[in-house]
Motif scaffolding. Structure first.
Motif, short mmCIF file in Angstrom:
data_model
loop_
_atom_site.label_atom_id
_atom_site.label_comp_id
_atom_site.label_asym_id
_atom_site.label_seq_id
_atom_site.Cartn_x
_atom_site.Cartn_y
_atom_site.Cartn_z
N GLU A 1 0.14 11.38 -9.43
CA GLU A 1 -1.44 11.19 -8.82
C GLU A 1 -2.43 9.89 -8.98
OE1 GLU A 1 -2.23 13.21 -6.90
OE2 GLU A 1 -0.19 14.21 -6.29
N ASP A 2 -2.69 9.67 -10.29
CA ASP A 2 -3.24 8.42 -10.98
C ASP A 2 -2.31 7.00 -10.49
OD1 ASP A 2 -1.24 8.55 -12.81
OD2 ASP A 2 -2.74 8.29 -14.97
N GLY A 3 -1.49 7.28 -9.88
CA GLY A 3 -0.44 5.39 -9.35
C GLY A 3 0.17 5.33 -10.65
N TYR B 1 -4.37 0.87 -2.32
CA TYR B 1 -3.30 -1.05 -2.43
C TYR B 1 -2.82 -1.48 -3.70
CZ TYR B 1 -5.37 -2.15 2.30
OH TYR B 1 -5.83 -1.56 3.45
N TYR B 2 -1.30 -2.29 -3.97
CA TYR B 2 -1.04 -2.56 -4.59
C TYR B 2 -0.92 -3.88 -4.60
CZ TYR B 2 -0.60 2.56 -6.09
OH TYR B 2 -0.47 3.64 -7.44
N PHE B 3 -1.23 -5.14 -5.88
CA PHE B 3 -0.63 -6.39 -5.98
C PHE B 3 -0.37 -6.62 -7.30
CE2 PHE B 3 -5.21 -6.20 -6.97
CZ PHE B 3 -5.14 -6.78 -7.93
N VAL B 4 0.40 -7.59 -7.78
CA VAL B 4 0.77 -8.60 -8.46
C VAL B 4 -0.20 -9.40 -9.15
CG1 VAL B 4 2.37 -9.59 -9.16
CG2 VAL B 4 3.17 -8.74 -7.30
N SER B 5 -0.53 -9.68 -9.97
CA SER B 5 -1.78 -10.12 -10.77
C SER B 5 -1.27 -11.15 -12.51
CB SER B 5 -2.83 -10.12 -10.19
OG SER B 5 -3.60 -11.14 -11.51
N ASP B 6 -1.63 -11.95 -12.79
CA ASP B 6 -1.35 -12.69 -13.99
C ASP B 6 -2.58 -12.56 -14.96
OD1 ASP B 6 -2.44 -15.30 -12.86
OD2 ASP B 6 -1.13 -15.72 -13.64
N ARG B 7 -3.81 -11.78 -14.18
CA ARG B 7 -4.96 -11.99 -14.65
C ARG B 7 -5.08 -11.08 -16.29
NH1 ARG B 7 -8.32 -8.98 -10.50
NH2 ARG B 7 -7.22 -10.21 -8.53
N ASP C 1 -5.53 -0.87 -6.41
CA ASP C 1 -7.43 -0.77 -6.19
C ASP C 1 -7.43 0.47 -5.97
OD1 ASP C 1 -8.81 -0.68 -4.71
OD2 ASP C 1 -9.14 -3.01 -3.72
N SER C 2 -8.08 1.74 -5.73
CA SER C 2 -7.84 2.87 -5.88
C SER C 2 -8.67 3.12 -4.17
CB SER C 2 -8.32 4.00 -7.03
OG SER C 2 -9.62 2.98 -7.83
N THR D 1 0.69 -1.27 -0.01
CA THR D 1 -0.01 -0.39 -0.04
C THR D 1 0.74 2.17 -0.35
OG1 THR D 1 -1.87 0.98 1.34
CG2 THR D 1 -0.20 0.36 2.87
N VAL D 2 0.76 2.36 -0.32
CA VAL D 2 1.29 3.62 -0.44
C VAL D 2 0.56 4.61 0.73
CG1 VAL D 2 -0.54 4.46 -2.10
CG2 VAL D 2 1.46 5.25 -1.82
N LYS D 3 -1.09 4.22 0.71
CA LYS D 3 -1.72 4.96 1.85
C LYS D 3 -2.86 4.49 1.93
CE LYS D 3 -4.08 7.95 -1.85
NZ LYS D 3 -3.58 9.16 -2.84
N ASP D 4 -3.69 5.13 3.05
CA ASP D 4 -5.05 3.98 3.67
C ASP D 4 -5.86 4.26 2.26
OD1 ASP D 4 -3.82 4.47 5.64
OD2 ASP D 4 -5.13 5.76 7.07
N GLY D 5 -6.58 3.14 1.92
CA GLY D 5 -7.33 2.80 1.48
C GLY D 5 -6.93 2.47 0.13
#
Length: 855
Positions: free
Chosen positions: A267-269, A156-162, A200-201, A150-154
């Motif tokens: 700003e947009d991640g 989140y970042y994660f890794v996926s092969d979707r 996940d913004s 996570t970079v800040k509350d609420g």
């Protein structure tokens, strides 16, 4: 014809051998490309064509790499059936047996100590039954999802092969690309799409992160940071990437190792202004899994000079520059792979596939200053398969990534769920001291079914309780046992609870009431009977209590005579209670003669009869918990108290309730019999101020050496005096009665009932309120008593002037003293009088006063 059949047979064998060679050749290519799942399936097909040791072992190794333990066990079982099998094959088989959940003891394999260490591990693995990890359904899909950060509350970042493979259409490039990555990274590549970073913004949408980097195959493990001691520090990120390498003209296979990259977070991640770290050598070795802490970059690499496999390193972060890479040393690194570093609260977490792990990658931890031993975090943090990516967000929630419970290498993100609350329990004394187990303290936790939980809890110890309703049971000799309800929510919280045990107040007494007697009499008066009935009811409520009766006389007559008279009074009260059903064994009697007067009316002092009556009394007191060798329960209605005062207050309320109940019953009886409502008249001294009436009881409490308890049968037998002596003593008391001011039998003529009558003198006009039969209700503070109406009226006027207050003139109300009383205050309840009487005495310069109850 025979030749034709032989030829066909040779052709079929040749064709089968050729097919197997083609399958093995293709399977070997897949194996070398680290595409172990696909390689395993190809070796299995080759084995079906022709059963060979090579095909079986390669299939077993392929499934070992992806922690598909069931399939690995199946193929290692085939391997050990071949003559070519060596000792290492048996060790691999033994390990597959354990990891697949089977009992190795049922096999015929005998392991040496060194081999057992390889199979079972060198250290015991701890287990925490108070927590579990549950899949985080918001992020998990059918493929691989891992590496939450996570970079800040609420956000989140994660890794996926979707869905990446279909969008990029790079399948042909993946088939002939060789990615040299850590063991864990290799497992991410099994027949799946390319790995990307998703955001996940917090607004309900999940989207891939745009990265300003060309030629990317795989992106993973973002770690966010801001440099310390830098003004206007930007939000930055370190992430791992595998880039497409330029192909050689002589080869169709390219090799690429993972590398670390640094970028700013828009700003947009999006990751913008991306730069490669100076440690990267993607054609030679890998650098991956970076994290920044206190301006130090920690990462994993298999660069030359390490301990073997991937090691953990750090480098100083100096603005946009970096210090040299420093190996964390042999305490952390070893011949296995150490990957996925993470730092939280000065603790270093990482994953390793070292031999003592449960299987695959396990999560380990140690202090960041490397002053403590590395320890396996145990179950459920770790499983038989890969466990990595330990992470704690800003709210303290913990996460891991794992492919546990899956037959194929498919990772999911898991969140920690606490199944228990942790309770630290202490047992205190009323004064704040600590009681512990060494003092015969028993502390138990009972479940909802009343059964004791199988746990040993002592003072200051931590107990883990899952959600539910419990009862805490505490016992210690000489103290009231306690049973306290405990509701546990099971939210993983740390709770510190202090409980208090109260010592049993053995033989302590509480005054119930005081009864009064006629001059030279020991018979129970009508008003005394009512109070004895209350005492009987109170004893019925509290079976463990006893009754103390302490009797007294006034000061007239001799000591010997008054001693016998007070004894008779105590015996009369005890006999009355016995007739009401009270066990005589719970009663203790004491008689004090004229030794403890409640007012100054001593020998030779001229006092009104009303004051003498105050001394002719028996004090009825509850004796609490008389047997000092017995452990008592709290009275019914109490399960837990934190002070002795709570118990005393509870008993007082019960006594008051018993009085009120008896009065109500008396009123009902009067109404039923249709008799005129006529309250029992209590003598004017019946409601004497509590401090005065309890003086003998208080004295007993403060002087333990004095006899508190003496039953009738235990009192020394009094000698029977001759009749002449008795007559002389009686005559003496009668003479004292004659010498007392004689009561004049005057009528109340001239005093008008139910109204305030004003009396006036030459110097003042003061109000005097008449109290008679029709308006007598209330509790009065009486200051003076007079024999005649004329004197009383005159004195009331003087007293009103003297005190500048309304004076109540109380006419004789069917009492036998026939005196007129002067009261300076009236209250609605006994409690009010009790609270104010001492203050009133101080206000009126310590003048003597007593209380009358005309309720």
């Amino acid at each position: 014809m025979k030749k034709i059949l032989v030829l066909l047979s040779i052709l079929l064998v040749s064709t089968s051998a050729l097919a197997q060679r083609n399958l093995l050749r293709y399977a070997d290519i897949e194996f070398n490309l680290k595409r172990y799942e696909h390689a395993g399936s190809q070796y299995a097909k080759a084995y079906q064509t022709k059963k060979t040791y090579y095909a079986a072992k390669r299939a077993a190794q392929s499934y070992d790499y992806i922690q598909s333990y069931e399939k690995a066990y199946e193929w290692w079982s085939k391997v050990i059936d071949f003559e070519q099998t060596d000792r290492s094959d048996y060790i691999s088989y033994a390990r597959a047996t354990i990891l697949s959940g089977r009992d190795l003891q049922k096999s015929s394999i005998v392991l040496s100590e060194q081999e057992r260490a390889l199979v079972y591990g060198n250290a015991s693995i701890p287990m925490n039954k108070g927590i579990e990890f549950r899949p985080l359904e918001r992020y998990n899909q059918l493929g691989s999802d891992y590496g939450l950060s996570t970079v800040k509350d609420g956000e989140y970042y994660f890794v996926s092969d979707r869905a990446i493979e279909a969008k990029t259409q790079k399948k042909s490039l993946r088939l002939d690309a060789r990615k040299r990555m850590s063991t864990q990274e290799r497992y991410r590549l099994n027949d799946r799409g390319y790995h990307g970073i998703f955001r996940d913004s917090g607004n309900g949408s999940i989207a891939p992160v745009s990265v300003d980097l060309d030629g990317v195959y795989h992106l993973s493990m973002p770690s966010f940071f801001k440099q310390q001691d830098v003004k206007e520090s930007k939000q930055e990120v370190i992430f791992t990437a595998v880039l497409r390498q330029k192909q050689s003209r002589k080869s169709t296979i390219t090799e690429a190792y993972p590398a670390l990259y640094r970028a700013e977070v828009d700003e947009d991640g999006s990751f913008v202004r991306v730069s490669s770290l100076p440690f990267n050598q993607p054609k030679t070795y890998g650098v991956m899994h970076g994290i920044v802490h206190d301006n130090k970059l920690y990462f994993s690499s298999n660069m030359p000079g390490g301990s073997g496999g991937f090691d953990l390193y750090y480098a100083e972060l100096i603005g946009d520059a970096y210090g040299p890479a420093v190996n964390l040393g042999s305490q952390i690194n070893g011949p296995a792979n150490e990957v996925f570093p993470y730092i939280h609260q000065n603790e270093l977490y990482f994953s390793s596939d070292r031999s003592e792990s449960l299987g695959g990658l396990d999560i380990y931890t140690t202090n960041l200053n490397l002053q403590s031993q590395v320890r396996n975090m145990g179950i459920p943090y770790n499983s038989k398969q890969d466990d990595f990516g330990y992470f704690v967000d800003g709210a303290g929630e913990k996460y891991i990534s794992s492919d546990r419970g899956k037959s194929e290498s498919r990772d999911d993100i898991y969140s920690l769920v606490m199944l228990y609350d942790r309770y630290k329990m202490r047992v205190m004394t009323e004064g704040g001291g600590i009681l512990d187990g060494s003092q015969d303290l028993e502390l138990k936790i009972l479940g909802a079914d009343g059964k004791e939980l199988l746990m040993k809890i002592t003072d200051g110890k931590v107990s883990e309780l899952e959600a539910g309703d419990y009862t805490v049971s505490i016992k210690k000799k000489g103290y009231f046992p306690a049973r306290i309800p405990l509701k546990v929510r099971g939210e993983g919280k740390e709770q510190e609870v202090n409980y208090t045990l109260i010592p049993i107040p053995y033989k302590q007494v509480i005054a119930i009431d005081t009864i009064y007697y006629e001059l030279d009499k020991h018979a129970i008066r009508e008003d005394a009977a009512l109070k004895l009935n209350v005492a009987s009811d109170v004893l019925g409520l509290f079976k463990d209590f006893g009754m103390n009766i302490t009797s007294h006389t006034d000061s007239r007559a001799s000591d010997a005579y008054n001693e016998r008279l007070s004894k008779k009074r105590a015996q009369s009260a005890a006999k009355y209670l016995k007739n009401k059903g009270v066990d005589e064994n719970v009663m203790t009697l004491e008689w004090r003669g004229r030794k403890e007067l409640v007012n100054p009316c001593g020998v030779g002092v001229d006092c009104p009869e009303l004051l003498h009556e105050q001394n002719r009394r028996s004090i009825l007191s509850l004796q609490l918990y008389p047997d000092v060798n017995k452990d008592y329960e709290l009275p019914e209605g109490l399960t837990y108290i934190t002070s002795t005062e709570q118990l005393i207050e509870f008993l007082r309320k019960k006594i008051i309730a018993a009085k009120d109940s008896l009065k109500a019953a008396q009123k009902v009886e009067d109404k039923v019999t249709q008799k005129p409502v006529q309250k029992l008249q209590e003598k004017p001294a019946q409601k004497v101020e509590e401090k005065v009436t309890q003086k003998p009881v208080q004295k007993l409490q403060e002087k333990p050496s004095q006899k508190v308890e003496e039953k009738v049968t235990q009192k020394p037998v009094q000698k029977v005096e001759d009749k002449s002596a008795q007559k002389a003593e009686k005559s003496s008391e009668n003479k004292s009665q004659v010498l007392a001011p004689k009561v004049e039998q005057k009528t109340k003529e001239g005093l008008k009932p139910n109204r305030v009558t004003k009396y006036s003198s030459d110097t003042t006009n003061a109000s005097v309120a008449l109290v008679n039969e029709s308006n007598r209700g209330g509790y009065y503070l009486v200051q003076e008593s007079w024999e005649t109406e004329q004197v009383a009226v005159k004195r009331a006027d003087e007293l009103s002037k003297e005190l500048n207050t309304l004076v109540y003139l109380i006419a004789p109300l069917q009492d036998k003293s026939k005196h007129y009383k002067l009261a300076i205050a009236k209250y609605e309840s006994y409690e009010e009088v009790h609270k104010i009487i001492n203050k009133m005495r101080e206000k009126y310069k310590n003048k003597k006063m007593w209380m009358l109850d005309y309720q």
